[in-house]
Design a protein around this motif. Structure first.
Motif, PDB file in Angstrom:
ATOM      1  N   ASP A 189       0.753  -1.269  -0.044  1.00 34.34           N
ATOM      2  CA  ASP A 189       0.127  -0.036  -0.201  1.00 34.34           C
ATOM      3  C   ASP A 189       0.836   1.110  -0.034  1.00 34.34           C
ATOM      4  OD1 ASP A 189      -2.023   1.766   0.244  1.00 34.34           O
ATOM      5  OD2 ASP A 189      -2.465   1.157   2.276  1.00 34.34           O
ATOM      6  N   LYS A 286       2.162   2.033  -8.601  1.00 39.61           N
ATOM      7  CA  LYS A 286       0.895   2.120  -8.436  1.00 39.61           C
ATOM      8  C   LYS A 286       0.173   2.462  -9.636  1.00 39.61           C
ATOM      9  CE  LYS A 286      -2.303   4.238  -4.915  1.00 39.61           C
ATOM     10  NZ  LYS A 286      -2.196   5.206  -4.115  1.00 39.61           N
ATOM     11  N   GLU A 288      -3.646   3.637 -11.425  1.00 41.24           N
ATOM     12  CA  GLU A 288      -5.143   3.999 -11.082  1.00 41.24           C
ATOM     13  C   GLU A 288      -5.743   4.417 -12.319  1.00 41.24           C
ATOM     14  OE1 GLU A 288      -4.614   6.655  -7.309  1.00 41.24           O
ATOM     15  OE2 GLU A 288      -2.958   6.852  -8.251  1.00 41.24           O
ATOM     16  N   ASN A 430      -2.937  -4.541  -6.752  1.00 47.31           N
ATOM     17  CA  ASN A 430      -3.017  -3.252  -7.573  1.00 47.31           C
ATOM     18  C   ASN A 430      -3.070  -3.532  -9.171  1.00 47.31           C
ATOM     19  OD1 ASN A 430      -1.073  -0.354  -8.354  1.00 47.31           O
ATOM     20  ND2 ASN A 430      -3.373  -0.412  -8.269  1.00 47.31           N
TER      21      ASN A 430
END
Length: 661
Positions: A189, A286, A288, A430
């Protein structure tokens, strides 16, 4: 309850000590006996040993690139005799296949060890400890069939690549104590602002009866081999998983231009004795989706890509060695591509290379066009293949998406998709889940691709889907206005297939340029994956015969020989260009202006180098500042030859030439 035994943060020191409990790994690649079995007579007795006329082949192996058996889609047998050390007694011995295409049954010393069916691109293994004779010769026999089947992905003859049968990837024996580790998945995370990460490691043992053990986790930088954290903890299993929490500061992010990797070594011990050690790699990155944009490590990016169809080299087929993977990866990166997809699950060695060089990957189930709807048995097989794929490949930072299917045109039951999407998401991580349905232009808001995380489109306007490129603009507007509802779009395929479409590489260049410029103008398209790198082997190919049966679809031929379209796509995909190179009057210096694109691609350039050829023939260089999309940078270069045209390059941090003047 967890009981912390030791906790030690080590930053930095050189990771040079030897870890305990390392498994013994013995490769079984190389010579195997081999025999075709067209009438299935071998089922009666060959599991104890092949007939005397069996020939020797080299594993990894496929018979579908050998003269006379290119179109053999049936059963064959393999045999390997091996001495098993007596020291392995009372240890755990697993027989591990990286992939056998497709339906495999394995015997050890005449006794069935197990079978693996319906899934030809994923690893499987059996605990054969109880079947071995220690200190003696042992016989491993395997039957394999690549007959087109209804219980398999790919399904029947409904797929557009080769159907190469055999032991197509490496084989090995893995010897450990008990308990032994099946996998360790790293769930970070990431706090991008602080460059820190709270990380959960989920560990699964092969043995279901192990409820408690002591685990030591050693994290290190892959490149420098410096350990960054060592932690030991006694863990109790919950729902079949051992879980340990860790935290990291000053992490180095994985990015396609800066592919930082970390290693994790997991040791497990019971009653003070280390029984196994497991090694994996991972990266901190990461991804998104925000609105109609795709973000990598907090930056909105637009990315060009290329797909490669493994198994296309006529000499090796699906049993291709690492050197072929390496050539393909180098060419993908040389094209300035940073995103790709695969229609089926890939060799781990290929994914390792993509981790190392920096390439985002969508890895997919080989569900291509058929069946239209999944029976309960086929849905269960799809779920099993998802589990096999995600379990093995979870830690690869290159993988940004798990793909469920490609070009299933019919009205597939959306509940099939909903359940499989949910099944993939249960693994966490992710990583997105996608569907490439290829009917968004007709289904629009009802397109199955919209059920997943990223809407997709295979853009074959002007070839398979319409007679003119000019239809693409209107179709794209319909997709945006009537389907996406503010979401982004990934172009997952586009290209020219010969001889189904005529015009050769000259037409390929025209079509490619037209479509690419259209995608670049539409900011909600965050990426494009051109199809494909090479002309590829496929059992439904319109060109060639035998092992050379193919579709002419590539920027290179099957041997990686580049076509003119290769250079054109490289230029389109480059993140910058030379706006001007102005030599001074004396000719020994020049002013160079670099312009960074802000269309497709669009991303910040960090750590790029400018290099130029000097009068002495050497290359001089300077590091460019960070350059954002749309920015320009002017620099003077010196030491040039007054008698030659300047030679100027921009080099990526990964070493690839992105543009050259």
């Amino acid at each position: 309850m967890k009981r912390i035994i030791t906790l030690c943060i080590l930053v930095p020191f050189f990771f040079a000590f030897t870890l305990k409990g390392q498994p013994e790994i013995q490769s079984l690649d190389g010579d195997w006996k081999f025999q075709l079995d067209p009438d299935s007579s071998g089922r009666q007795s060959w599991y104890t040993g092949l007939p005397g006329n069996a020939r020797t082949v080299t594993v990894p192996h496929t018979w579908n690139v050998e003269d006379g058996t290119e179109q053999y889609f049936n059963t064959a047998w393999y045999q390997k005799d091996i001495l098993i050390p007596k020291e392995w007694k009372n240890r755990q011995v697993r027989l591990y296949f990286d992939a056998v295409y497709r339906d495999a049954v394995v015997w050890v010393n005449g006794k069935k060890a197990g079978e693996h069916t319906g899934s030809g691109y994923m690893p499987f293994s059996f605990n054969v400890s109880g079947l071995l004779k220690y200190g003696e010769n042992n016989r491993i026999v395997l039957s394999v069939s690549n007959a087109f089947g209804e219980y398999s992905f790919p399904y029947m003859k409904q797929f557009d690549w080769n159907n190469d049968g055999g032991i197509i990837r490496p084989v090995k024996l893995i010897v450990t104590g008990k308990p032994s580790i099946r996998y360790a998945h790293v769930h970070p995370d990431i706090d991008l602002g602080k460059r820190s990460a709270k990380t959960t490691v989920k560990i699964k043992a092969w043995e279901d009866d192990v409820k408690k053990a002591v685990f030591t986790l050693t994290f290190a930088e892959h490149g420098s081999k410096q350990a960054v954290l060592v932690k030991t903890e006694e863990l109790t299993v919950k729902d079949g998983i051992f879980t340990m929490e860790t935290s990291f500061d000053n992490i180095k992010l994985w990015h396609f231009d800066d592919p930082n990797l970390y290693t994790l070594q997991v040791e497990v011990a019971v009653k003070g004795k280390t029984t196994d050690s497991y090694h994996t790699r991972f990266g901190f990155r990461k991804v998104e989706i925000r609105g109609d944009q795709f973000f990598l490590n907090g930056e909105a990016v637009r990315l060009p890509g290329i797909e490669y169809m493994p198994g296309s080299h006529p000499v090796y087929g699906m049993a291709e060695p690492a050197e072929v993977f390496s050539t393909a990866v180098r060419q993908m990166k040389d094209l300035n591509c940073v995103i790709t997809r695969f229609h089926w699950q890939q060799d781990k060695r290929m994914l390792d290379m993509l981790d190392e060089c920096g390439m985002l990957v969508q890895e997919e189930l080989p569900w291509w066009q058929k069946p239209d709807n999944l029976s309960p048995e086929m849905e269960a097989l799809a779920a099993r293949q998802l589990d096999e794929m995600i379990e093995r490949d979870f830690n690869h930072p290159c993988i940004f998406s798990w793909g469920i299917s490609n070009e299933v045109f019919a009205n597939t039951d959306p509940d099939n998709y909903r359940r499989l999407i949910a099944h993939a998401r249960r693994w966490g991580g992710n990583t997105f889940v996608t569907i490439v349905s290829c009917i968004i232009t007709k289904a629009l808001a009802d397109d199955p691709a919209l059920l997943a995380d990223i809407p997709t489109w295979n853009d074959y306007e002007g070839t398979w889907h319409s007679k003119s490129n000019e239809t693409a603009a209107g179709v794209l507007q319909d997709i945006r206005d009537k389907a996406l509802n503010g979401r982004p779009l990934l172009v997952t395929e586009a290209g020219l297939c010969e001889p189904a479409n005529v015009g050769g590489d000259a037409r390929r260049i025209v079509d490619m340029t037209y479509h690419y410029n259209l995608w670049a103008k539409n900011e909600f398209i965050f990426g494009c994956i051109y199809f494909c790198l090479t002309d590829y082997r496929t059992h439904i190919g319109e060109s060639g015969k035998g092992r050379y049966r193919q579709r002419i679809h590539g920027l290179t031929d099957q041997w990686f020989g580049v076509k003119p379209s290769f250079a054109v796509y490289k230029s389109l995909a480059a993140p910058l260009y030379f706006e001007s190179v102005q030599p001074a009057a004396e000719g020994t210096s020049a002013d160079v202006t670099i312009a960074v694109k802000n269309s497709l691609p669009s991303y910040t350039l960090k750590g790029y180098k400018l290099m130029w050829k000097t009068a002495s023939g050497t290359m001089d260089e300077l590091i460019l500042p960070d350059l954002k999309p749309g920015e320009k940078h002017k620099v003077s270069i010196t030491g040039l030859s007054p008698y030659e045209k300047p030679v100027v390059q921009v080099i990526r941090p990964t070493g690839y030439i992105t543009v050259e003047y």
